[in-house]
Design an enzyme around this catalytic site. Structure first.
Site, short mmCIF file in Angstrom:
data_model
loop_
_atom_site.label_atom_id
_atom_site.label_comp_id
_atom_site.label_asym_id
_atom_site.label_seq_id
_atom_site.Cartn_x
_atom_site.Cartn_y
_atom_site.Cartn_z
N HIS A 197 -55.91 -63.24 -127.91
CA HIS A 197 -55.09 -63.91 -128.93
C HIS A 197 -56.02 -64.46 -129.99
CE1 HIS A 197 -51.43 -66.72 -129.82
NE2 HIS A 197 -52.08 -66.40 -130.93
N HIS A 201 -56.42 -64.05 -134.36
CA HIS A 201 -56.03 -63.48 -135.66
C HIS A 201 -57.31 -63.33 -136.48
CE1 HIS A 201 -51.76 -64.48 -134.86
NE2 HIS A 201 -52.31 -65.46 -134.16
N HIS A 234 -45.48 -63.70 -130.59
CA HIS A 234 -45.61 -65.15 -130.47
C HIS A 234 -44.22 -65.69 -130.14
CE1 HIS A 234 -49.42 -64.54 -132.42
NE2 HIS A 234 -49.65 -65.82 -132.66
N GLU A 236 -44.12 -71.18 -129.18
CA GLU A 236 -45.20 -72.03 -129.72
C GLU A 236 -44.52 -73.27 -130.31
OE1 GLU A 236 -47.32 -70.43 -133.11
OE2 GLU A 236 -49.00 -71.82 -132.86
N ASP A 288 -56.97 -68.09 -131.04
CA ASP A 288 -55.98 -68.11 -132.13
C ASP A 288 -56.64 -67.99 -133.50
OD1 ASP A 288 -53.36 -67.99 -132.89
OD2 ASP A 288 -52.88 -70.08 -132.52
N ASP A 289 -56.94 -69.10 -134.15
CA ASP A 289 -57.54 -69.08 -135.49
C ASP A 289 -58.76 -70.01 -135.49
OD1 ASP A 289 -55.30 -67.59 -137.04
OD2 ASP A 289 -54.26 -69.16 -135.90
N1 HPA Z 1 -48.74 -68.93 -134.89
C1 HPA Z 1 -48.01 -68.13 -135.66
N2 HPA Z 1 -48.54 -67.35 -136.58
C2 HPA Z 1 -49.86 -67.34 -136.74
C3 HPA Z 1 -50.66 -68.15 -135.96
C4 HPA Z 1 -50.07 -68.97 -134.98
O1 HPA Z 1 -50.72 -69.73 -134.22
N3 HPA Z 1 -51.92 -67.92 -136.37
C5 HPA Z 1 -51.89 -66.99 -137.34
N4 HPA Z 1 -50.62 -66.65 -137.58
ZN ZN Z 2 -51.50 -66.84 -132.85
#
Ligand code: HPA
Ligand code: ZN
Length: 338
Positions: free
Chosen positions: A14, A16, A194, A197, A275-276
């Site tokens: 996971h 991006h 996703h 969340e 994630d990011d």
């Molecule tokens: N959630 C949803 N979209 C996203 C995320 C996330 O954590 N990171 C990059 N796009």
């Molecule tokens: Zn994500």
């Protein structure tokens, strides 16, 4: 820092790639491409990274991505990520990219794909890691736009392992993308979404029942629905959990309050990912390390998280067996050293 958390072999499931754009690279690419950004320095970029929820993050994340213009930019972005991942013990990565973030700015799909694939080949040669790409549809856009993206991806489809679904969750349930997910599955692609969340447990039900996903990204809010938890556990559905992201986007108050061990105790196949990372304060080893410290995870629990990352990956049986053997060897060598 090569400690246990960086050394333990793991899969990143996971991530991006646009979320690995470090402030230094954002400023450098803005200069290289003569793109105006609303920040005068790396410090100003970093100072802007204060989020109150998913949307406040996404606004900055999409604005930052505007510095990515050329094949070389996408290559450099991904190559920098693979170097960090290798140092963090990642031996297999399945990474998301968001084509619509770029095609909507006039950057052709092929530019993005060529740059990313050049970096993937480089990472295989340099680090011996395996890498797969997952094309993510943006859920705040409509399904026709996702179909247009699938058409643009047609020449590349045999090189992508799957599709994902990301961006603003609430108000954009998985059911909005039922047809394009079915079409993606028909083309042999694996499916991720996703869900849970920020969105309710009902979105996780939809991802399972309507999209028929192979993997759920995040999934934290499943914990509000005991029947759903039981089903996810029974079906051994992987949940790709992102602890530092959860705290940065305020889905969890603090790492000390993170439910990761509760998820494991409930029999969920939870994994830990980044994630990011350029936006949320750390790559995968740091997620493991800080989570383990905050929740006082045992070595067995950390090994379980690493094992789950391989079980949840889209690997052949043979490749999976190889990774699990390598993990066991690592664990046994560590036990002897203790
Ligand atoms: N959630 C949803 N979209 C996203 C995320 C996330 O954590 N990171 C990059 N796009
Ligand atoms: Zn994500």
């Amino acid at each position: 820092m090569t400690d246990f958390y960086a050394a333990i072999p793991k899969a990143e499931l996971h991530l991006h790639i646009e979320g690995t754009l470090e402030p230094e690279m954002m400023v450098a690419l803005a200069a290289r491409n003569k793109v105006a950004i609303p920040f005068a320095s790396v410090e100003e970029v970093r100072a802007a990274y204060r989020f109150t929820n998913l949307q406040t993050f996404l606004d900055i994340y999409y604005a930052g991505a505007d510095v990515l213009r050329t094949e070389e930019d996408f290559h450099d972005l991904a190559a920098a990520y693979f170097d960090r991942a290798a140092a963090d013990g990642v031996v297999h990565a399945e990474i998301f990219f968001d084509p619509q973030t770029h095609t909507h700015r006039g950057i052709p799909f092929d530019i993005v794909a060529r740059g990313l694939f050049a970096a993937v080949e480089g990472a295989k040669a340099k680090h011996g890691m395996t890498v797969e790409l997952i094309m993510s549809y943006l859920r705040h856009l409509d399904e026709d736009d996702a179909f247009a993206t699938l058409r643009q991806a047609e020449p590349w489809l045999d090189r992508f392992i799957g599709v994902g679904l990301d961006s603003s969750e609430v108000g954009h349930p998985p059911s909005k993308f039922a047809r394009v997910f079915a079409a993606s599955r028909e083309r042999g692609l694996k499916l991720c979404a996703h869900a849970g969340e920020e969105g309710p447990p009902a979105y996780i039900h939809e991802a399972l029942d309507i999209l028929k996903v192979d993997r759920i990204d995040h999934g934290n809010r499943a914990l509000e629905d005991p029947a759903l938890v039981a089903r996810l556990a029974r079906e051994a559905m992987t949940l790709t959990v992102c602890p530092l992201s959860n705290v940065a986007l305020r889905n969890v108050d603090t790492l000390a309050a993170h439910p990761i061990d509760r998820m494991l105790d409930l029999g969920l196949r939870a994994t830990v990912h980044s994630d990011d990372p350029a936006y949320f304060g750390g790559y995968i080893a740091r997620n493991f390390r800080e989570l383990a410290a905050a929740r006082d995870l045992s070595r067995e629990q950390v090994v379980m998280l690493a094992r789950n990352s391989f079980l949840g990956a889209f690997l052949s049986d043979e490749a999976l067996a190889g990774h699990l053997t390598r993990l066991d060897t690592f664990v046994q060598a560590g036990a002897k050293a203790d």
